[in-house]
Structure formats: structure tokens, C-alpha cells
Design a protein around this motif. Structure first.
Motif, PDB file in Angstrom:
ATOM      1  N   THR A 147     -42.400 -31.310 -32.285  1.00 23.74           N
ATOM      2  CA  THR A 147     -42.762 -29.979 -31.814  1.00 23.74           C
ATOM      3  C   THR A 147     -43.582 -30.107 -30.543  1.00 23.74           C
ATOM      4  O   THR A 147     -44.422 -30.992 -30.431  1.00 23.74           O
TER       5      THR A 147
ATOM      6  N   TYR B 184     -47.093 -36.731 -43.699  1.00 20.89           N
ATOM      7  CA  TYR B 184     -46.186 -36.866 -42.555  1.00 20.89           C
ATOM      8  C   TYR B 184     -46.296 -38.284 -42.014  1.00 20.89           C
ATOM      9  O   TYR B 184     -47.325 -38.675 -41.484  1.00 20.89           O
TER      10      TYR B 184
ATOM     11  N   SER C 142     -41.986 -38.247 -38.927  1.00 21.98           N
ATOM     12  CA  SER C 142     -40.652 -38.448 -39.472  1.00 21.98           C
ATOM     13  C   SER C 142     -40.745 -38.602 -40.975  1.00 21.98           C
ATOM     14  O   SER C 142     -41.697 -39.187 -41.485  1.00 21.98           O
TER      15      SER C 142
ATOM     16  N   SER D 156     -42.451 -28.234 -47.432  1.00 20.86           N
ATOM     17  CA  SER D 156     -43.015 -28.062 -46.099  1.00 20.86           C
ATOM     18  C   SER D 156     -44.483 -27.660 -46.159  1.00 20.86           C
ATOM     19  O   SER D 156     -44.998 -27.250 -47.193  1.00 20.86           O
TER      20      SER D 156
ATOM     21  N   TYR E  11     -39.128 -26.879 -31.001  1.00 21.25           N
ATOM     22  CA  TYR E  11     -39.114 -27.843 -32.085  1.00 21.25           C
ATOM     23  C   TYR E  11     -37.720 -28.378 -32.367  1.00 21.25           C
ATOM     24  O   TYR E  11     -36.719 -27.793 -31.970  1.00 21.25           O
TER      25      TYR E  11
ATOM     26  N   ARG F 279     -35.929 -30.509 -35.858  1.00 18.95           N
ATOM     27  CA  ARG F 279     -36.050 -31.124 -37.183  1.00 18.95           C
ATOM     28  C   ARG F 279     -34.845 -32.034 -37.404  1.00 18.95           C
ATOM     29  O   ARG F 279     -33.710 -31.615 -37.171  1.00 18.95           O
TER      30      ARG F 279
ATOM     31  N   ASP G 110     -33.556 -35.523 -40.062  1.00 21.05           N
ATOM     32  CA  ASP G 110     -33.838 -36.455 -41.149  1.00 21.05           C
ATOM     33  C   ASP G 110     -33.354 -37.849 -40.778  1.00 21.05           C
ATOM     34  O   ASP G 110     -32.512 -38.020 -39.897  1.00 21.05           O
TER      35      ASP G 110
END
Length: 170
Positions: free
Chosen positions: A2, A36, A111, A121, A136, A138, A140
């Protein structure tokens, strides 16, 4: 990943004047969903007035914070101000020198490896600042280094966390 824009006018309104050493960044989560991994914060002075829409800002940035938990982790604490003291973590600078006139861009990366499919979240108190202040992406199954290197923006918004800098709300 972000990126947030904080405009010089916001810093000035918060009481910062002239060249200033910034030493902390805070935010308040309303819940805490996970640790995180590979959590880092980078800051730079910028002429950008809005967050990028397609490609993340790649100007040289100063790393000011790195998670100190397992795998560089950071676990937010809900319903309290989480203050990230600059200089925490390997490779982090204890100050960021705001030049007194530029906007600043804050990049926060982490990550969830191998994936976030079972994670919950974290939500934060936010303000609608009236301009596109947040970009941002996102993804995986990326390493923290790969997420930091990510260049493509997924989406943008005018909502930004209620940040404190050096203890002052901006």
C-alpha cells in the motif's frame, strides 16, 4: 503493498514547520487479524499530489521500520494507537527528514506466505481525505521481497488510515 500520500498542507496543519525529522508513524486498528510477515515501512518526499493509479511510485525511499517478530512480523494491537518507532528492525533509519514543502509518500508492505486464504484481515480507523490518497495491491504466495518490488496498482481510494506522525494526527 500500500502507498499513501500525505500532503504538505496536512503536515503543516498538524504543526510541522520547515525541515523536520519524522521519527514515528502511528495508526489505530479496530481489530487485529494476523501477524504481517515481512512488514516494512518506507517513506519519501514526493511531488505527487495523489496516490498512483497504475504503477506504484518507485522513487528512492527510506526504510524507517521493519517488523521484529518471526519472519520480520508485525502484529497490530486492536483499539489502541500502534506507534511504529523509526529505527526499529534491521536496516531501518531512525529518522526521515521531511523537507518542509514536499508531500510525503508512505509505503507499507508485507506478505502472507504461502497465502492469506486462512487469514483474517485487520481493519483500521480511516478518514476520507477528499483526494485519492491510497493505492494498494493484494497478492498471495509472494515473498516479502517480491511484494516490496511489486509495481502494479490494483486499486485506489480516498480513504486513508488516521495516521499520527511524531504523535500528531495528520
Amino acid at each position: 503493498k500500500t502507498q499513501y500520500i500525505i500532503r504538505a498542507a496536512e503536515l503543516t496543519a498538524a504543526g510541522f514547520t520547515g525541515t523536520t525529522n519524522l521519527t514515528s508513524l502511528g495508526f489505530e486498528p479496530t481489530n487485529s487479524g494476523q501477524t504481517y510477515r515481512g512488514f516494512t515501512v518506507h517513506i519519501a518526499n514526493t511531488t505527487a499530489t495523489t496516490a498512483p493509479a497504475a504503477t506504484f511510485n518507485s522513487d528512492p525511499m527510506t526504510q524507517v521500520y521493519a517488523g521484529t517478530g518471526t519472519n520480520g512480523g508485525f502484529a497490530p494491537v486492536a483499539n489502541t494507537l500502534n506507534t511504529l518507532v523509526f529505527g526499529t528492525g534491521t536496516g531501518s533509519s531512525s529518522v526521515f527528514n521531511w523537507d518542509g514543502s514536499s508531500n510525503i509518500i508512505v509505503t507499507i508492505t508485507w506478505s502472507s506466505v504461502p497465502s492469506a486464504t486462512t487469514a483474517s484481515s485487520t481493519t483500521m480507523k480511516v478518514d476520507n481525505v477528499g483526494f485519492v490518497s491510497t493505492s494498494y495491491r493484494r497478492r498471495d504466495s509472494l515473498t516479502p521481497a517480491a511484494m516490496l518490488a511489486e509495481t502494479s496498482v490494483e486499486s485506489t481510494t480516498s480513504f486513508r488510515p488516521k495516521f499520527t506522525i511524531n504523535g500528531q494526527y495528520v
